[in-house]
Design a protein around this motif. Structure first.
Motif, PDB file in Angstrom:
ATOM      1  N   UNK A  53      -1.349  -8.347  -4.513  1.00  0.00           N
ATOM      2  CA  UNK A  53      -0.899  -7.064  -3.968  1.00  0.00           C
ATOM      3  C   UNK A  53      -0.928  -7.077  -2.447  1.00  0.00           C
ATOM      4  N   UNK A  54      -1.996  -7.607  -1.858  1.00  0.00           N
ATOM      5  CA  UNK A  54      -2.097  -7.655  -0.398  1.00  0.00           C
ATOM      6  C   UNK A  54      -1.068  -8.608   0.196  1.00  0.00           C
ATOM      7  N   UNK A  55      -0.934  -9.786  -0.406  1.00  0.00           N
ATOM      8  CA  UNK A  55       0.001 -10.788   0.124  1.00  0.00           C
ATOM      9  C   UNK A  55       1.429 -10.250   0.101  1.00  0.00           C
ATOM     10  N   UNK A  56       1.845  -9.715  -1.030  1.00  0.00           N
ATOM     11  CA  UNK A  56       3.231  -9.264  -1.149  1.00  0.00           C
ATOM     12  C   UNK A  56       3.465  -7.934  -0.438  1.00  0.00           C
ATOM     13  N   UNK A  57       2.414  -7.139  -0.256  1.00  0.00           N
ATOM     14  CA  UNK A  57       2.595  -5.929   0.548  1.00  0.00           C
ATOM     15  C   UNK A  57       2.970  -6.294   1.978  1.00  0.00           C
ATOM     16  N   UNK A  58       2.259  -7.238   2.546  1.00  0.00           N
ATOM     17  CA  UNK A  58       2.568  -7.671   3.913  1.00  0.00           C
ATOM     18  C   UNK A  58       3.957  -8.293   3.994  1.00  0.00           C
TER      19      UNK A  58
ATOM     20  N   UNK B 233       3.337   1.631  -1.152  1.00  0.00           N
ATOM     21  CA  UNK B 233       1.970   2.174  -1.145  1.00  0.00           C
ATOM     22  C   UNK B 233       1.157   1.810  -2.379  1.00  0.00           C
ATOM     23  N   UNK B 234       1.830   1.549  -3.501  1.00  0.00           N
ATOM     24  CA  UNK B 234       1.109   1.119  -4.703  1.00  0.00           C
ATOM     25  C   UNK B 234       0.421  -0.211  -4.437  1.00  0.00           C
ATOM     26  N   UNK B 235       1.149  -1.134  -3.805  1.00  0.00           N
ATOM     27  CA  UNK B 235       0.556  -2.443  -3.495  1.00  0.00           C
ATOM     28  C   UNK B 235      -0.604  -2.296  -2.519  1.00  0.00           C
ATOM     29  N   UNK B 236      -0.437  -1.437  -1.520  1.00  0.00           N
ATOM     30  CA  UNK B 236      -1.513  -1.239  -0.543  1.00  0.00           C
ATOM     31  C   UNK B 236      -2.748  -0.639  -1.208  1.00  0.00           C
ATOM     32  N   UNK B 237      -2.530   0.330  -2.095  1.00  0.00           N
ATOM     33  CA  UNK B 237      -3.661   0.987  -2.761  1.00  0.00           C
ATOM     34  C   UNK B 237      -4.402   0.027  -3.677  1.00  0.00           C
TER      35      UNK B 237
ATOM     36  N   UNK C 135       3.062  -6.234 -10.069  1.00  0.00           N
ATOM     37  CA  UNK C 135       4.087  -7.261 -10.263  1.00  0.00           C
ATOM     38  C   UNK C 135       5.442  -6.632 -10.562  1.00  0.00           C
ATOM     39  N   UNK C 136       5.442  -5.499 -11.255  1.00  0.00           N
ATOM     40  CA  UNK C 136       6.708  -4.796 -11.491  1.00  0.00           C
ATOM     41  C   UNK C 136       7.313  -4.325 -10.173  1.00  0.00           C
TER      42      UNK C 136
END
Length: 216
Positions: free
Chosen positions: A181-186, A121-125, A27-28
């Motif tokens: 994380x997945x939603x906002x990464x995309x 990459x943090x969100x993807x991981x 979220x940060x």
């Protein structure tokens, strides 16, 4: 929720703490990227208005200076610096000026792209690993719950339910961390690609303008 956490085993507690920390970290990153991308779009819009206002490029460059703060300005300055360095003292141009200008702006774009994509990459991981980390906590918790059932030699629901619920909490936390994380990464990856595409389009237009001046 706190009671479930307090009754969990040490391993499951560590898993839960890791997942909560990963969620906070995600979220940060998400908030930081939204602010950064909004600032980048606003800066690009303001610079485009200045660039296409009809003001001479040399005057715009002198106004911005050699240490710009905006991303679009950095790309423009990289091209203008190489343009000026490509002039000899007699006013002529050093051979290969166009290629050097293009490479200078490409390097500037690559640096800005790296800054825009930093943190993604943090969100993807987290999005790809958090469900499995939570599942590990669940498996470990259920294993300990069955051990306690075997020791108590009692399959009463009041004995079984607490251990199972503690274990399933880990999976719930894993999904809670992974789904945003997945939603906002995309979403953020698409935003970054569009901003970078805007920089590349500007660099191409600027290179075309300089190419006309080189030919003339």
């Amino acid at each position: 929720m706190w009671a479930l956490f307090a009754r969990a085993t040490l391993i499951v507690k560590l898993v839960m703490v890791m997942l909560v920390a990963a969620s906070v970290w995600c979220w940060a990153v998400i908030i930081d990227k939204f602010v950064q991308y909004r600032r980048a779009r606003r800066e690009a819009r303001i610079f485009d208005e200045s660039f296409w206002s009809g003001e001479p490029l040399d005057g715009l460059f002198d106004q911005i200076g050699t240490n710009p703060s905006g991303q679009s300005q950095k790309i423009f300055v990289a091209g203008m610096l190489e343009w000026r360095r490509s002039h000899r003292q007699d006013g002529g141009l050093i051979a290969g000026a166009q290629a050097r200008i293009d490479r200078s702006m490409d390097v500037a774009i690559a640096k800005e792209a790296g800054e825009l994509q930093r943190g993604l990459p943090v969100l993807a991981t987290v999005g790809s690993t958090a469900p499995f980390v939570g599942l590990f906590g669940t498996v470990w918790g259920i294993m300990n719950a069955f051990i306690e059932i075997a020791e108590a030699q009692n399959t009463n629901l009041a004995v079984v339910a607490p251990g199972i619920s503690e274990a399933l909490l880990a999976t719930g936390l894993g999904l809670l961390a992974a789904i945003p994380a997945v939603i906002f990464y995309n979403k953020l990856s698409g935003d970054a690609d569009r901003i970078i595409a805007g920089y590349e389009a500007f660099a191409d237009e600027f290179a075309t303008i300089l190419s006309r001046q080189l030919d003339s």
